[in-house]
Scaffold this active site. Structure first.
Site, PDB file in Angstrom:
ATOM      1  N   ASP A 176      -2.373   8.322  14.319  1.00  0.00           N
ATOM      2  CA  ASP A 176      -1.934   7.874  13.287  1.00  0.00           C
ATOM      3  C   ASP A 176      -2.675   7.328  12.160  1.00  0.00           C
ATOM      4  O   ASP A 176      -2.249   7.726  11.009  1.00  0.00           O
ATOM      5  CB  ASP A 176      -0.751   6.861  13.901  1.00  0.00           C
ATOM      6  CG  ASP A 176      -0.011   6.150  12.546  1.00  0.00           C
ATOM      7  OD1 ASP A 176       0.794   7.010  12.147  1.00  0.00           O
ATOM      8  OD2 ASP A 176      -0.354   5.045  12.104  1.00  0.00           O
ATOM      9  N   ASP A 221      10.878  26.870 -28.896  1.00  0.00           N
ATOM     10  CA  ASP A 221      11.260  26.964 -30.357  1.00  0.00           C
ATOM     11  C   ASP A 221      10.223  27.843 -31.109  1.00  0.00           C
ATOM     12  O   ASP A 221       9.049  27.747 -30.660  1.00  0.00           O
ATOM     13  CB  ASP A 221      11.335  25.378 -30.491  1.00  0.00           C
ATOM     14  CG  ASP A 221      11.650  25.294 -32.192  1.00  0.00           C
ATOM     15  OD1 ASP A 221      12.471  26.059 -32.771  1.00  0.00           O
ATOM     16  OD2 ASP A 221      11.096  24.609 -32.916  1.00  0.00           O
ATOM     17  N   CYS A 224       3.810   5.830   9.000  1.00  0.00           N
ATOM     18  CA  CYS A 224       3.069   5.827   7.646  1.00  0.00           C
ATOM     19  C   CYS A 224       2.638   7.034   6.975  1.00  0.00           C
ATOM     20  O   CYS A 224       2.737   7.332   5.728  1.00  0.00           O
ATOM     21  CB  CYS A 224       1.958   4.800   8.149  1.00  0.00           C
ATOM     22  SG  CYS A 224       2.471   3.270   8.610  1.00  0.00           S
ATOM     23  N   CYS A 267       6.275  -0.675   2.179  1.00  0.00           N
ATOM     24  CA  CYS A 267       5.833  -1.992   1.902  1.00  0.00           C
ATOM     25  C   CYS A 267       6.896  -2.615   0.921  1.00  0.00           C
ATOM     26  O   CYS A 267       7.520  -3.546   1.100  1.00  0.00           O
ATOM     27  CB  CYS A 267       4.529  -2.120   1.580  1.00  0.00           C
ATOM     28  SG  CYS A 267       3.040  -1.846   2.623  1.00  0.00           S
ATOM     29  N   THR A 315       9.353  27.319 -34.965  1.00  0.00           N
ATOM     30  CA  THR A 315       8.440  26.493 -35.907  1.00  0.00           C
ATOM     31  C   THR A 315       8.129  25.069 -35.276  1.00  0.00           C
ATOM     32  O   THR A 315       8.784  24.374 -34.728  1.00  0.00           O
ATOM     33  CB  THR A 315       9.712  26.257 -37.074  1.00  0.00           C
ATOM     34  OG1 THR A 315      10.221  27.268 -37.446  1.00  0.00           O
ATOM     35  CG2 THR A 315       8.932  25.502 -38.138  1.00  0.00           C
ATOM     36  N   ASP A 343       0.692  -1.314  -0.031  1.00  0.00           N
ATOM     37  CA  ASP A 343       0.086  -0.044  -0.132  1.00  0.00           C
ATOM     38  C   ASP A 343       0.898   1.279   0.088  1.00  0.00           C
ATOM     39  O   ASP A 343       0.401   2.410  -0.216  1.00  0.00           O
ATOM     40  CB  ASP A 343      -0.930   0.092   1.324  1.00  0.00           C
ATOM     41  CG  ASP A 343      -1.865  -1.044   1.297  1.00  0.00           C
ATOM     42  OD1 ASP A 343      -2.201  -1.568   0.098  1.00  0.00           O
ATOM     43  OD2 ASP A 343      -1.924  -1.482   2.444  1.00  0.00           O
ATOM     44  N   CYS A 344       2.207   1.234   0.215  1.00  0.00           N
ATOM     45  CA  CYS A 344       3.048   2.358   0.335  1.00  0.00           C
ATOM     46  C   CYS A 344       4.653   2.060   0.084  1.00  0.00           C
ATOM     47  O   CYS A 344       4.776   0.669   0.102  1.00  0.00           O
ATOM     48  CB  CYS A 344       2.864   3.204   1.777  1.00  0.00           C
ATOM     49  SG  CYS A 344       3.417   2.149   3.068  1.00  0.00           S
ATOM     50  N   CYS A 384       4.402   6.544  14.828  1.00  0.00           N
ATOM     51  CA  CYS A 384       4.421   5.400  13.578  1.00  0.00           C
ATOM     52  C   CYS A 384       4.669   6.308  12.165  1.00  0.00           C
ATOM     53  O   CYS A 384       3.732   7.296  12.182  1.00  0.00           O
ATOM     54  CB  CYS A 384       2.977   4.914  13.391  1.00  0.00           C
ATOM     55  SG  CYS A 384       2.707   3.578  14.652  1.00  0.00           S
TER      56      CYS A 384
END
Length: 715
Positions: free
Chosen positions: A687, A404, A362, A19, A406, A15-16, A360
């Site tokens: 958290d 640029d 996370c 992991c 052209t 999930d993140c 934590c």
């Protein structure tokens, strides 16, 4: 024969970024495993495996020990391929099972304690031990494979510590809330991945193939280059190709984000996933399904999500130091007051455990990659392709955009801007010139013929072949006599050009236009002026950049007169007559003032695109546009430059909001913990809540609607 093979797996439960780090650290310790590439965004793993030293089973066993599930090979395309199949419901996964198990165990303990209140502590202690066991097993697996300071470690220490000091009920609640938080992370990660799945769903599953005079419905994967397909009104284009027969308006919004249908006829390019309008088209397939425009966009977005921005790399490094420091802080809070001030041990150990839960990381770890993934996916939906977090971050810091001329600020082809008639009216002069030029292939001649066709003029017949004097003139015999279309210098040699006419020519040339003279025999019949005109949205794009505080400069190898004329019309600074080396030097000079974005057509501007801080290629899905620069504008509009810079700024703002949310909530709850206000279950809820808030804030970017709503991203 080499025993080293590439192994690709799809892994559920990531999930993140943390992991992915756990898996990578664990696999580094397995003999014979190298070149480890773990993608949590794509839920995929790719490694080089020496089968003489280790086995696939050993890798899968290690992954399962960490709490993740290898479910089979990851096909080409990573998460996009996985998303194309029916996924197992997250409510049947391990994290949902942990929520059900911990919730059920706590409910049983609660009911039992109500019946036997004298055994309350032992009942909740048993419930906490049963609930924390799966978490401890994952913590141990992470620790022995190189990730000792994981979220599972913090949770296990906090739960066991709570049991030791007699807070068994809170220990059980903490594990349950932790399980709920992890499940919510899974749901949020699935929402982010749905952006790529939505792109994948754009391509139809079947196509109507024409073979040997018969039509048959086949899976799009069976279409080969050169096959002929029939696209009926309302159908999606099955793969990239070219129109053989038919005319229709095609909605290319799924590819470019442009909502206005594009007329398509014979020879026109079709992009996979586009929606056919009101006419049947017979097309030739030019790319297989695995390599069509949609497939390449998806692959680029997936790769981009794995390219970390400097800010993301900093957060990763910070989190590695942050977690052990947080554990030390929690230990100090638990032991210093009792040792130095004689405070109650149980009270301060409790507060130390709450601090451990608050610490934590996370929410902090996911704050940056979640926002970047959402920003990249949101841009891809609107034809703004950005190759990675580094490019996305740089775009938001751009101080100057170098264009640029052209094909970028201009359309890349000359158009008739003025017709000056001297003998007859404009239509006669233009028709005669077109009749002469229609047998040549010169760009100026083609522009004259195109303008005559646009005005629906009837061209006089010409007789015999046209006589061409390269660089000077083209002459053909019409019914009215010989007509010549040539340069002003050639006209001055072949006929008398008055002072007034010479002044008119100089005035037109001063405006950056190329002038050709039409001669009827030896008499000047008129003038036609042509210029590579600015794109319709170029002036507005420059104005928007200036309003955003971004400077704009045009770097061109064209002559100073033409450059100044275009620059004045658009309101952009000009550096003209630049050789390729001089153009690179100009970009280097601009970089001393801040980040520079170079915008070009992706073909002859490749060196300049590479030299700039970030290169942006114009192009409607061309290979060059997708491969040469750091970003590509599929709408092929100059206004996309302002759009892509604005998207970057909005994404960076979202990242800082996430960081502030993550650290701000922790700071508040740290203070309340020290003063004894925060309980253990409130700490873990803080958290979990921070993680959910950060992810939800990042997901708002998926609803980004453009600069007009830059600060109004829908909730």
């Amino acid at each position: 024969m080499s025993s080293i093979k590439t192994l690709k797996l799809r892994i559920e439960g990531m999930d993140c970024g943390s992991c992915a780090v756990k898996i990578e650290n664990a696999l580094k310790r397995i003999p014979g495993v190298s070149d480890i590439q773990v993608s949590y965004a794509q839920e995929s793993l790719a490694v080089s495996l020496d089968e003489d030293r280790s086995t696939r089973q050993a890798i899968e066993s290690q992954i399962r020990a960490l709490g993740f599930t290898p479910v089979g090979p990851a096909d080409a395309g990573g998460a996009s391929a996985a998303a194309s199949a029916e996924r197992r419901s997250i409510w049947l996964g391990k994290k949902a099972q942990l929520v059900l198990m911990t919730g059920l165990v706590f409910a049983v303990a609660f009911l039992a304690a109500w019946i036997w209140p004298q055994a309350e502590r032992w009942l909740y202690s048993a419930a906490a031990l049963v609930s924390v066991f799966p978490v401890m097993r994952r913590a141990w697996a992470s620790a022995r494979t190189g990730t000792p300071f994981s979220i599972e470690t913090l949770m296990s220490v906090a739960a066991l510590g709570a049991l030791v000091i007699g807070a068994a009920e809170e220990a059980a609640v903490v594990i349950f809330l932790f399980a709920v938080g992890e499940l919510l992370e899974t749901v949020a990660a699935g929402r982010a991945r749905s952006a790529i799945k939505a792109l994948m769903d754009v391509t139809p599953r079947q196509a109507l193939r024409e073979q040997d005079g018969h039509l048959q419905t086949v899976p799009v994967e069976q279409l080969a280059i050169g096959d002929v397909a029939i696209v009926r009104p309302g159908d999606r284009i099955p793969s990239d190709g070219v129109v053989l027969e038919g005319e229709s308006d095609v909605n290319e919004a799924p590819i470019t984000g442009e909502s206005v249908p594009v007329p398509k006829g014979g020879g026109a390019t079709l992009y996979a996933g586009s929606i056919n309008g009101n006419g049947e088209l017979r097309m030739s397939i030019s790319r297989p399904a695995s390599d069509n425009t949609i497939a390449r966009i998806i692959h680029m977005v997936e790769e981009a999500q794995e390219t970390k921005a400097p800010l993301a790399r900093f957060i990763d490094r910070f989190s590695r130091v942050y977690t052990p420091l947080a554990m030390v802080l929690a230990l100090l809070i638990a032991v210093v007051p009792p040792l130095l001030a004689g405070a109650d041990w149980m009270t301060w150990i409790y507060r130390g455990l709450a601090t451990l839960l608050i610490a934590c990381p996370c929410a902090l770890v996911i704050s940056t990659p979640a926002a970047i993934a959402s920003g990249l996916a949101s841009g891809a939906r609107r034809g703004l392709l950005i190759k990675g977090g580094a490019a996305l971050e740089t775009l938001g810091k751009v101080k100057t955009v170098a264009f640029d001329k052209t094909g970028t600020l201009t359309e890349g082809r000359p158009r008739v801007t003025d017709v000056v008639a001297l003998l007859d009216d404009e239509s006669v002069v233009l028709a005669q010139a077109a009749a002469v030029e229609r047998k040549t292939s010169h760009p100026l001649g083609a522009a004259i013929v195109e303008e005559a066709q646009r005005r629906a003029l009837t061209l006089p017949d010409s007789y015999g072949a046209a006589l061409t004097l390269p660089g000077k003139a083209v002459t053909a015999r019409l019914k009215s006599g010989f007509v010549t279309v040539g340069s002003p210098r050639h006209a001055a040699e072949a006929a008398t050009v008055s002072e007034d006419l010479q002044l008119t020519i100089r005035t037109l040339e001063a405006a950056g236009k190329t002038v050709v003279v039409v001669l009827a025999g030896k008499v000047v019949a008129g003038l036609i002026a042509l210029r590579d005109e600015p794109r319709p949205d170029a002036a507005e794009a420059v104005r928007r950049l200036h309003a955003m505080g971004v400077g704009a400069v045009m770097l061109t190898g064209d002559n100073q007169r033409t450059g100044d004329a275009i620059g004045q019309a658009l309101g952009v600074a000009v550096q003209a007559e630049l050789l390729p080396e001089a153009k690179l030097a100009a970009i280097e000079a601009l970089k001393h003032k801040g980040e520079v974005a170079m915008v070009g057509d992706g073909i002859n501007d490749a060196p300049a695109l590479a030299t700039a801080s970030v290169g942006v290629a114009m192009g409607g899905g061309t290979d060059v546009a997708l491969e040469t620069a750091d970003a590509a504008l599929l709408r092929n509009r100059v206004s996309g430059v302002a759009d892509i810079i604005d998207l970057s700024r909005v994404t960076l703002a979202n990242i800082w909001q996430n960081i502030a949310l993550a650290l701000g909530l922790k700071a508040v709850f740290l203070l309340t913990t020290v003063f004894g206000i925060t309980t253990l279950w409130m700490a873990i809820l803080a958290d979990t809540g921070a993680t959910v808030l950060v992810t939800a804030n990042a997901l708002r970017l998926l609803r980004y609607r453009g600069p007009q709503a830059s600060h109004k991203v829908e909730p």
